[in-house]
Design an enzyme around this catalytic site. Structure first.
Site, PDB file in Angstrom:
ATOM      1  N   HIS A   1      47.449  61.654 -68.521  1.00  0.00           N
ATOM      2  CA  HIS A   1      47.802  61.256 -69.748  1.00  0.00           C
ATOM      3  C   HIS A   1      46.690  61.185 -70.557  1.00  0.00           C
ATOM      4  O   HIS A   1      45.517  60.807 -70.347  1.00  0.00           O
ATOM      5  CB  HIS A   1      48.288  59.703 -69.763  1.00  0.00           C
ATOM      6  CG  HIS A   1      49.422  59.460 -68.910  1.00  0.00           C
ATOM      7  ND1 HIS A   1      50.585  59.306 -69.201  1.00  0.00           N
ATOM      8  CD2 HIS A   1      49.429  59.375 -67.485  1.00  0.00           C
ATOM      9  CE1 HIS A   1      51.507  59.132 -68.259  1.00  0.00           C
ATOM     10  NE2 HIS A   1      50.736  59.096 -67.255  1.00  0.00           N
TER      11      HIS A   1
ATOM     12  N   HIS B   1      58.364  59.961 -64.708  1.00  0.00           N
ATOM     13  CA  HIS B   1      57.725  58.890 -63.541  1.00  0.00           C
ATOM     14  C   HIS B   1      58.594  58.141 -62.932  1.00  0.00           C
ATOM     15  O   HIS B   1      59.823  57.542 -63.681  1.00  0.00           O
ATOM     16  CB  HIS B   1      56.807  57.884 -64.452  1.00  0.00           C
ATOM     17  CG  HIS B   1      55.405  58.284 -64.872  1.00  0.00           C
ATOM     18  ND1 HIS B   1      55.268  59.392 -65.616  1.00  0.00           N
ATOM     19  CD2 HIS B   1      54.157  57.653 -64.689  1.00  0.00           C
ATOM     20  CE1 HIS B   1      54.086  59.535 -66.179  1.00  0.00           C
ATOM     21  NE2 HIS B   1      53.339  58.512 -65.520  1.00  0.00           N
TER      22      HIS B   1
ATOM     23  N   HIS C   1      49.381  65.580 -63.541  1.00  0.00           N
ATOM     24  CA  HIS C   1      49.708  64.346 -64.106  1.00  0.00           C
ATOM     25  C   HIS C   1      48.315  63.576 -64.712  1.00  0.00           C
ATOM     26  O   HIS C   1      47.601  62.874 -63.960  1.00  0.00           O
ATOM     27  CB  HIS C   1      50.169  63.672 -62.817  1.00  0.00           C
ATOM     28  CG  HIS C   1      50.565  62.143 -63.191  1.00  0.00           C
ATOM     29  ND1 HIS C   1      51.707  61.425 -62.300  1.00  0.00           N
ATOM     30  CD2 HIS C   1      50.670  61.340 -64.085  1.00  0.00           C
ATOM     31  CE1 HIS C   1      51.874  60.224 -62.839  1.00  0.00           C
ATOM     32  NE2 HIS C   1      51.131  60.137 -63.942  1.00  0.00           N
TER      33      HIS C   1
ATOM     34  N   GLU D   1      56.797  54.712 -58.673  1.00  0.00           N
ATOM     35  CA  GLU D   1      55.693  54.021 -58.900  1.00  0.00           C
ATOM     36  C   GLU D   1      55.557  52.779 -58.602  1.00  0.00           C
ATOM     37  O   GLU D   1      55.212  52.122 -57.361  1.00  0.00           O
ATOM     38  CB  GLU D   1      54.857  54.270 -60.185  1.00  0.00           C
ATOM     39  CG  GLU D   1      53.534  54.022 -60.552  1.00  0.00           C
ATOM     40  CD  GLU D   1      52.855  53.941 -61.806  1.00  0.00           C
ATOM     41  OE1 GLU D   1      53.681  54.090 -62.967  1.00  0.00           O
ATOM     42  OE2 GLU D   1      51.775  53.911 -61.981  1.00  0.00           O
TER      43      GLU D   1
ATOM     44  N   ASP E   1      45.914  60.912 -63.315  1.00  0.00           N
ATOM     45  CA  ASP E   1      46.591  59.999 -64.352  1.00  0.00           C
ATOM     46  C   ASP E   1      45.762  59.428 -65.481  1.00  0.00           C
ATOM     47  O   ASP E   1      46.069  59.827 -66.522  1.00  0.00           O
ATOM     48  CB  ASP E   1      47.115  58.540 -63.377  1.00  0.00           C
ATOM     49  CG  ASP E   1      48.190  57.823 -63.744  1.00  0.00           C
ATOM     50  OD1 ASP E   1      49.042  58.492 -64.862  1.00  0.00           O
ATOM     51  OD2 ASP E   1      48.670  56.797 -63.256  1.00  0.00           O
ATOM     52  N   ASP E   2      44.986  58.297 -65.493  1.00  0.00           N
ATOM     53  CA  ASP E   2      44.547  57.750 -66.739  1.00  0.00           C
ATOM     54  C   ASP E   2      42.987  57.507 -66.027  1.00  0.00           C
ATOM     55  O   ASP E   2      42.539  56.224 -65.797  1.00  0.00           O
ATOM     56  CB  ASP E   2      44.888  56.295 -67.132  1.00  0.00           C
ATOM     57  CG  ASP E   2      46.650  56.555 -67.478  1.00  0.00           C
ATOM     58  OD1 ASP E   2      46.859  57.226 -68.606  1.00  0.00           O
ATOM     59  OD2 ASP E   2      47.367  56.156 -66.446  1.00  0.00           O
TER      60      ASP E   2
HETATM   61  N1  ADE Z   1      51.350  55.578 -69.019  1.00  0.00           N
HETATM   62  C1  ADE Z   1      50.203  56.096 -68.807  1.00  0.00           C
HETATM   63  N2  ADE Z   1      49.897  56.070 -67.428  1.00  0.00           N
HETATM   64  C2  ADE Z   1      51.001  55.401 -66.826  1.00  0.00           C
HETATM   65  C3  ADE Z   1      51.365  55.339 -65.549  1.00  0.00           C
HETATM   66  N3  ADE Z   1      50.623  55.387 -64.335  1.00  0.00           N
HETATM   67  N4  ADE Z   1      52.583  54.711 -65.143  1.00  0.00           N
HETATM   68  C4  ADE Z   1      53.653  54.811 -66.469  1.00  0.00           C
HETATM   69  N5  ADE Z   1      53.145  54.930 -67.580  1.00  0.00           N
HETATM   70  C5  ADE Z   1      51.890  55.084 -67.959  1.00  0.00           C
HETATM   71 ZN    ZN Z   2      51.124  58.424 -65.203  1.00  0.00          ZN
END
Ligand code: ADE
Ligand code: ZN
Length: 333
Positions: free
Chosen positions: A18, A196, A16, A199, A277-278
């Site tokens: 992006h 997703h 996971h 969350e 994630d990011d």
């Molecule tokens: N796009 C990038 N990161 C995300 C996240 N944590 N939740 C939803 N969309 C995303």
């Molecule tokens: Zn994500």
């Protein structure tokens, strides 16, 4: 081996991440300059100061703005290559990266430009760093299902380079049910599916992702704990959750890492994995996420090994590959 030594030594799969969320401010400035695109920040420090989020949307607004500087194939290559170098440093040996084609095609960048740049980096990561990878194409859920159908059609010439479809962006108000048709079509074409769910959105969205989208994994899913019946289903079906601890903290899904439920989920038998994630926006890559939960939740070495094994077990790789990595993890003492 100390806990920290073990975290560093463990081979790990990332499921996971992006790719647009790995965009470090330094590289963003470099590419913006190269493409002569103005960005609303004077310095790297100023960019970092803007990374103060109170929910998912406050992050997404900044994340989409950052992606605007990506124009040509080399930009996508450089973005992905920088991430692979982080993988190498953290002993991530396999990664399944999300990309958001609509973020780019809606600005006039061709689908081929995006995927060719990413694919070239994937090939180089395999030959130069020994890292295997897959690409997962996400539909933006704040856009229409019709737009997702169009993106799916654009992806077909590149079908062999895309292992699965996913669903991301603003969760609340955009339930999985909105995309049931396009996921059915994608599965017909032979794509695997992830989404997703749970969350910021409720456990109900996790049910929908399972029943209506028929996903192979749930991304995040931490709110599943609010529904005991759903928990039972996840455990019985061995449904992987790709959990992202530092993301959950930065986006205020949890107030404090000591309150994160990943250890409780693991102890109850849910197939949880650790992911970043990011990472450029949330303060850390794979090992930073492992360290954060290991310290806040006092995870044992056996629990850390289980999390690493889960990551390969939940990956879209062969049974032989899974066994190979499990044996390497078991051998660490
Ligand atoms: N796009 C990038 N990161 C995300 C996240 N944590 N939740 C939803 N969309 C995303
Ligand atoms: Zn994500």
């Amino acid at each position: 081996m100390t806990r920290l030594e073990l975290i560093r030594a463990l081979p790990k799969a990332e499921l996971h991440v992006h790719i647009e969320g790995t965009f470090e401010p330094e590289l963003m400035f470099e590419i913006a300059q190269r493409n002569q695109i103005a960005i609303p920040y004077k310095s790297v420090e100023e960019v970092k100061q803007a990374y103060n989020f109170h929910n998912l949307q406050s992050f997404l607004d900044i994340y989409y703005a950052g992606a605007n500087v990506l124009i040509v194939e080399q930009d996508f290559y450089d973005l992905a290559w920088a991430y692979f170098e982080k993988c190498h440093a953290d002993h991530v040996t396999h990664t399944e990266m999300f990309f958001d084609p609509q973020t780019h095609t809606d600005r006039g960048v061709a689908f081929a430009t995006v995927i060719n740049g990413l694919q070239r980096a994937c090939d180089d990561a395999n030959s130069k760093l020994g890292i295997s990878s897959h690409l997962i194409m996400c539909f933006l859920r704040h856009l229409t299902e019709q737009a997702a159908f169009e993106t799916l059609e654009q992806a077909l010439p590149f079908k062999d380079q895309i292992i699965a479809v996913g669903l991301d962006s603003s969760e609340v108000g955009h339930p999985p049910s909105k995309f049931a048709g396009v996921f059915a079509k994608a599965r017909e074409y032979g794509f695997l599916a992830v989404a997703h769910a749970g969350e910021e959105g409720p456990a109900e969205y996790v049910w929908q992702a399972l029943d209506l989208l028929q996903v192979n994994r749930i991304d995040h899913g931490v709110r599943s704990e609010e529904d005991p019946e759903l928990m039972q289903r996840l455990i019985v079906e061995k449904m992987p959750l790709t959990v992202c601890p530092l993301s959950n903290l930065k986006l205020c899904v949890v107030d404090d890492m000591a309150q994160h439920n990943i250890r409780r989920l693991l102890q109850q038998g849910v197939h949880v994995t650790v992911n970043s994630d990011d990472p450029s926006y949330f303060g850390g890559y794979m090992n930073d996420n492992f360290i954060a939960i290991a310290e806040a939740l006092d995870l044992s070495n056996d629990e850390l090994k289980q999390l690493a094994k889960n990551s390969f077990d939940a990956a879209f790789i062969s049974a032989t590959e899974k066994q190979k990595w499990a044996a390497k993890i078991d051998a660490l003492v």
